[in-house]
Design a protein around this motif. Structure first.
Motif, PDB file in Angstrom:
ATOM      1  N   ALA A 102      18.449  -3.889 -13.734  1.00 59.32           N
ATOM      2  CA  ALA A 102      18.880  -2.497 -13.597  1.00 59.32           C
ATOM      3  C   ALA A 102      19.283  -1.836 -14.917  1.00 59.32           C
ATOM      4  O   ALA A 102      18.877  -0.699 -15.186  1.00 59.32           O
ATOM      5  CB  ALA A 102      20.017  -2.391 -12.581  1.00 59.32           C
ATOM      6  N   PRO A 103      20.083  -2.495 -15.777  1.00 54.89           N
ATOM      7  CA  PRO A 103      20.454  -1.831 -17.036  1.00 54.89           C
ATOM      8  C   PRO A 103      19.250  -1.484 -17.899  1.00 54.89           C
ATOM      9  O   PRO A 103      19.179  -0.407 -18.496  1.00 54.89           O
ATOM     10  CB  PRO A 103      21.356  -2.875 -17.725  1.00 54.89           C
ATOM     11  N   VAL A 104      18.279  -2.399 -17.934  1.00 63.92           N
ATOM     12  CA  VAL A 104      17.070  -2.162 -18.732  1.00 63.92           C
ATOM     13  C   VAL A 104      16.238  -1.043 -18.113  1.00 63.92           C
ATOM     14  O   VAL A 104      15.715  -0.173 -18.819  1.00 63.92           O
ATOM     15  CB  VAL A 104      16.236  -3.456 -18.841  1.00 63.92           C
ATOM     16  N   LEU A 105      16.115  -1.063 -16.789  1.00 62.05           N
ATOM     17  CA  LEU A 105      15.338  -0.033 -16.103  1.00 62.05           C
ATOM     18  C   LEU A 105      15.945   1.351 -16.307  1.00 62.05           C
ATOM     19  O   LEU A 105      15.226   2.334 -16.545  1.00 62.05           O
ATOM     20  CB  LEU A 105      15.260  -0.350 -14.608  1.00 62.05           C
ATOM     21  N   TYR A 106      17.274   1.429 -16.230  1.00 64.22           N
ATOM     22  CA  TYR A 106      17.928   2.723 -16.407  1.00 64.22           C
ATOM     23  C   TYR A 106      17.762   3.215 -17.839  1.00 64.22           C
ATOM     24  O   TYR A 106      17.402   4.383 -18.067  1.00 64.22           O
ATOM     25  CB  TYR A 106      19.410   2.624 -16.061  1.00 64.22           C
ATOM     26  N   ALA A 107      18.000   2.331 -18.799  1.00 62.17           N
ATOM     27  CA  ALA A 107      17.847   2.716 -20.204  1.00 62.17           C
ATOM     28  C   ALA A 107      16.405   3.129 -20.490  1.00 62.17           C
ATOM     29  O   ALA A 107      16.148   4.115 -21.209  1.00 62.17           O
ATOM     30  CB  ALA A 107      18.260   1.561 -21.115  1.00 62.17           C
ATOM     31  N   GLY A 108      15.460   2.406 -19.893  1.00 65.28           N
ATOM     32  CA  GLY A 108      14.061   2.753 -20.088  1.00 65.28           C
ATOM     33  C   GLY A 108      13.723   4.122 -19.533  1.00 65.28           C
ATOM     34  O   GLY A 108      12.945   4.879 -20.139  1.00 65.28           O
ATOM     35  N   LEU A 113      12.325   9.869 -20.642  1.00 63.72           N
ATOM     36  CA  LEU A 113      12.584  11.307 -20.515  1.00 63.72           C
ATOM     37  C   LEU A 113      12.845  11.950 -21.875  1.00 63.72           C
ATOM     38  O   LEU A 113      12.408  13.079 -22.130  1.00 63.72           O
ATOM     39  CB  LEU A 113      13.771  11.535 -19.581  1.00 63.72           C
ATOM     40  N   LEU A 114      13.536  11.242 -22.755  1.00 61.53           N
ATOM     41  CA  LEU A 114      13.765  11.761 -24.107  1.00 61.53           C
ATOM     42  C   LEU A 114      12.447  11.869 -24.868  1.00 61.53           C
ATOM     43  O   LEU A 114      12.211  12.844 -25.598  1.00 61.53           O
ATOM     44  CB  LEU A 114      14.739  10.859 -24.858  1.00 61.53           C
ATOM     45  N   ALA A 115      11.584  10.883 -24.695  1.00 63.58           N
ATOM     46  CA  ALA A 115      10.276  10.923 -25.349  1.00 63.58           C
ATOM     47  C   ALA A 115       9.451  12.097 -24.831  1.00 63.58           C
ATOM     48  O   ALA A 115       8.723  12.747 -25.588  1.00 63.58           O
ATOM     49  CB  ALA A 115       9.539   9.602 -25.112  1.00 63.58           C
ATOM     50  N   GLU A 141       8.231  11.216 -12.530  1.00 66.19           N
ATOM     51  CA  GLU A 141       7.876  10.577 -11.267  1.00 66.19           C
ATOM     52  C   GLU A 141       8.353   9.132 -11.257  1.00 66.19           C
ATOM     53  O   GLU A 141       8.941   8.663 -10.282  1.00 66.19           O
ATOM     54  CB  GLU A 141       6.355  10.638 -11.043  1.00 66.19           C
ATOM     55  N   LEU A 142       8.100   8.412 -12.337  1.00 65.57           N
ATOM     56  CA  LEU A 142       8.523   7.019 -12.434  1.00 65.57           C
ATOM     57  C   LEU A 142      10.036   6.886 -12.369  1.00 65.57           C
ATOM     58  O   LEU A 142      10.573   5.928 -11.797  1.00 65.57           O
ATOM     59  CB  LEU A 142       7.992   6.401 -13.731  1.00 65.57           C
ATOM     60  N   VAL A 143      10.741   7.855 -12.930  1.00 70.44           N
ATOM     61  CA  VAL A 143      12.206   7.814 -12.959  1.00 70.44           C
ATOM     62  C   VAL A 143      12.785   7.807 -11.545  1.00 70.44           C
ATOM     63  O   VAL A 143      13.870   7.274 -11.317  1.00 70.44           O
ATOM     64  CB  VAL A 143      12.759   8.986 -13.800  1.00 70.44           C
ATOM     65  N   LYS A 144      12.074   8.388 -10.592  1.00 70.59           N
ATOM     66  CA  LYS A 144      12.568   8.393  -9.204  1.00 70.59           C
ATOM     67  C   LYS A 144      12.817   6.968  -8.719  1.00 70.59           C
ATOM     68  O   LYS A 144      13.885   6.659  -8.175  1.00 70.59           O
ATOM     69  CB  LYS A 144      11.557   9.089  -8.290  1.00 70.59           C
ATOM     70  N   VAL A 145      11.840   6.090  -8.918  1.00 74.52           N
ATOM     71  CA  VAL A 145      11.982   4.702  -8.474  1.00 74.52           C
ATOM     72  C   VAL A 145      12.994   3.957  -9.337  1.00 74.52           C
ATOM     73  O   VAL A 145      13.799   3.165  -8.826  1.00 74.52           O
ATOM     74  CB  VAL A 145      10.619   3.989  -8.509  1.00 74.52           C
ATOM     75  N   LEU A 146      12.983   4.217 -10.630  1.00 76.49           N
ATOM     76  CA  LEU A 146      13.920   3.531 -11.522  1.00 76.49           C
ATOM     77  C   LEU A 146      15.367   3.895 -11.190  1.00 76.49           C
ATOM     78  O   LEU A 146      16.259   3.034 -11.237  1.00 76.49           O
ATOM     79  CB  LEU A 146      13.608   3.884 -12.978  1.00 76.49           C
ATOM     80  N   LEU A 147      15.610   5.161 -10.830  1.00 77.78           N
ATOM     81  CA  LEU A 147      16.968   5.562 -10.466  1.00 77.78           C
ATOM     82  C   LEU A 147      17.382   4.917  -9.141  1.00 77.78           C
ATOM     83  O   LEU A 147      18.539   4.506  -8.978  1.00 77.78           O
ATOM     84  CB  LEU A 147      17.076   7.082 -10.366  1.00 77.78           C
ATOM     85  N   ILE A 148      16.452   4.809  -8.196  1.00 76.23           N
ATOM     86  CA  ILE A 148      16.757   4.152  -6.927  1.00 76.23           C
ATOM     87  C   ILE A 148      17.208   2.721  -7.168  1.00 76.23           C
ATOM     88  O   ILE A 148      18.226   2.265  -6.622  1.00 76.23           O
ATOM     89  CB  ILE A 148      15.528   4.183  -5.994  1.00 76.23           C
ATOM     90  N   ALA A 175      23.339  12.362 -13.312  1.00 74.03           N
ATOM     91  CA  ALA A 175      23.261  13.669 -13.972  1.00 74.03           C
ATOM     92  C   ALA A 175      22.410  13.619 -15.233  1.00 74.03           C
ATOM     93  O   ALA A 175      21.723  14.597 -15.566  1.00 74.03           O
ATOM     94  CB  ALA A 175      24.666  14.166 -14.303  1.00 74.03           C
ATOM     95  N   ILE A 176      22.441  12.504 -15.948  1.00 75.87           N
ATOM     96  CA  ILE A 176      21.690  12.416 -17.209  1.00 75.87           C
ATOM     97  C   ILE A 176      20.192  12.607 -16.978  1.00 75.87           C
ATOM     98  O   ILE A 176      19.581  13.496 -17.584  1.00 75.87           O
ATOM     99  CB  ILE A 176      21.988  11.085 -17.932  1.00 75.87           C
ATOM    100  N   PRO A 177      19.537  11.810 -16.116  1.00 69.87           N
ATOM    101  CA  PRO A 177      18.109  12.054 -15.888  1.00 69.87           C
ATOM    102  C   PRO A 177      17.826  13.398 -15.218  1.00 69.87           C
ATOM    103  O   PRO A 177      16.810  14.032 -15.504  1.00 69.87           O
ATOM    104  CB  PRO A 177      17.676  10.882 -14.992  1.00 69.87           C
ATOM    105  N   ILE A 178      18.726  13.848 -14.341  1.00 71.99           N
ATOM    106  CA  ILE A 178      18.511  15.140 -13.682  1.00 71.99           C
ATOM    107  C   ILE A 178      18.497  16.267 -14.711  1.00 71.99           C
ATOM    108  O   ILE A 178      17.617  17.147 -14.683  1.00 71.99           O
ATOM    109  CB  ILE A 178      19.596  15.395 -12.616  1.00 71.99           C
ATOM    110  N   LEU A 179      19.430  16.260 -15.643  1.00 68.63           N
ATOM    111  CA  LEU A 179      19.482  17.305 -16.672  1.00 68.63           C
ATOM    112  C   LEU A 179      18.295  17.211 -17.620  1.00 68.63           C
ATOM    113  O   LEU A 179      17.734  18.235 -18.051  1.00 68.63           O
ATOM    114  CB  LEU A 179      20.797  17.199 -17.451  1.00 68.63           C
ATOM    115  N   LEU A 180      17.893  15.989 -17.971  1.00 67.85           N
ATOM    116  CA  LEU A 180      16.742  15.831 -18.861  1.00 67.85           C
ATOM    117  C   LEU A 180      15.461  16.331 -18.192  1.00 67.85           C
ATOM    118  O   LEU A 180      14.609  16.946 -18.845  1.00 67.85           O
ATOM    119  CB  LEU A 180      16.586  14.364 -19.260  1.00 67.85           C
TER     120      LEU A 180
END
Length: 405
Positions: A102-108, A113-115, A141-148, A175-180
């Motif tokens: 999970a920590p790696v997935l979230y950081a990824g 999103l920053l990229a 789109e990928l972030v949806k699954v990673l956030l889950i 909030a971080i991915p949502i704002l990005l």
């Protein structure tokens, strides 16, 4: 508060885990006899219909331009095959192993999103795409699954009791991915992440008073966002035009209307006309007048439900929605039979994602929901969404097939 992957054994979870997050490395032992065949068949059927609808909405326009009329259909079929591969990969590892990452997935997800903000390409009004060779990828789109997966790992540690402090952590991490994503002008994807978060908080054991406070704060914030100029004008038009647009077909924007609002009203007007033109049993495959003439803007993507409605009518549309209902039902069943809270949270996250996208997308085409740029799962044209939807279903099947592990 950081993600952790160690915990003391808790009753009912077994294997030295708490809330389903492994204490020791897990040796995957897939129980293939418990695979949800019905869910897989329904997912494949919806995906196949999506390929067919992409062809029906693009073939005439492509042929008129001298291109291969089957080119978009072939791409969508390839996306579906890649999605199935992703589905198999999602089944090949015990879902609790994903949670330990999970920590790696979230950081990824944040790095992706920053990229995207740094080198992203604009497509259909959103700066949410990264060009990889000849392929465009939509990281949101990928972030949806990673956030889950990330929220499931965090909330499962609480074992059904989410304190105010943990609630704030979840809000901050979400909030971080949502704002990005909002900064990429992909407002629809940001809305999906917010709904996923709320659904998982409810299932994770958030106290009622905290949820009431969260809803009130969200309502006030939404009102402020609409009134204080936080959103761009075209975003406000997309979110609010359905409330003020004239009802019925053939009543699109008046000559004095704002151009942005007029564009949205025209899109809604053509969308409702296509749905109405389908009647009870539709005009028949490839025989939809408005579909063949490309009257509905973005019909192969966000408004593809209009192609289903015009060609197959109310009966066909209801059949498609029934397939989605089966997907939601089987996802809920997997959540109920999961051997741990983590698996339940994963299933609920996927369920919230699919349910909201279907409700919003179909409602949008009928003019009863905002035009938010949300795809119809497995049906709308697009590789990123197709692959992610298949992977999400793979996680649900993963949870269900390992309920006796």
């Amino acid at each position: 508060m950081a993600f952790t992957t160690s915990a003391t054994t808790s009753p009912g979870t077994g294997g030295g885990s708490a809330g389903g997050v492994p204490r020791h490395p897990i040796v995957a032992s897939p129980s293939w006899r418990h695979v949800d065949v019905l869910l897989i068949m329904v997912t494949a059927a919806v995906s196949a219909l999506g390929v067919l609808m992409v062809y029906s909405t693009t073939k005439i326009q492509l042929a008129a331009s001298g291109a291969d009329p089957q080119s978009e259909m072939k791409k969508q079929a390839i996306y579906a095959v890649v999605g199935v591969i992703g589905f198999v990969v999602a089944l090949s590892f015990d879902y609790r192993r994903f949670l330990s990452w999970a920590p790696v997935l979230y950081a990824g997800s944040i790095l992706l999103l920053l990229a995207t903000l740094a080198i992203g390409k604009t497509t259909l009004g959103a700066d949410s795409w990264i060009q990889v060779g000849s392929i465009q990828v939509e990281p949101s789109e990928l972030v949806k699954v990673l956030l889950i997966l990330s929220l499931a790992a965090l909330l499962a540690r609480r074992q059904g009791s989410v304190s105010g402090r943990v609630l704030l952590v979840v809000l901050g991490l979400s909030a971080i991915p949502i704002l990005l994503i909002y900064k990429q002008d992909a407002l629809g994807s940001a809305m999906v992440l917010a709904v996923v978060m709320i659904g998982m908080l409810l299932m994770g054991g958030t106290k009622g008073r905290h949820m009431v406070a969260l809803v009130l704060v969200a309502a006030v914030a939404m009102g402020a966002i609409l009134q204080l100029g936080v959103l761009k004008q075209y975003q406000k038009d997309r979110l609010t035009t359905f409330l003020t647009a004239p009802s019925g077909v053939g009543t699109s924007a008046s000559s004095g209307a704002d151009p942005e609002a007029a564009s949205v009203e025209y899109q809604l007007d053509q969308s409702k006309a296509a749905i109405a033109n389908g009647g009870l049993d539709g005009k028949g495959l490839y025989k939809g007048y408005l579909t063949n003439l490309s009257y509905v803007p973005n019909q192969s993507t966000d408004f593809i439900f209009t192609a289903v409605a015009e060609q197959f009518g109310f009966v066909g549309s209801a059949a498609l929605l029934a397939l989605f209902v089966i997907m939601v039902w089987r996802s809920w069943r997997a959540a109920l039979v999961s051997r741990d809270l983590a698996g339940t949270l994963i299933c609920v996250g996927v369920l919230a994602m699919i349910t909201f996208q279907v409700f919003e997308n179909v409602g949008m085409t009928m003019g009863i929901m905002p035009v938010a740029g949300i795809t119809l799962p497995l049906v709308s044209y697009g590789g990123s969404s197709m692959v992610v939807d298949w992977v999400a279903i793979g996680l649900v099947v993963n949870v269900g097939m390992r309920r006796f592990s």
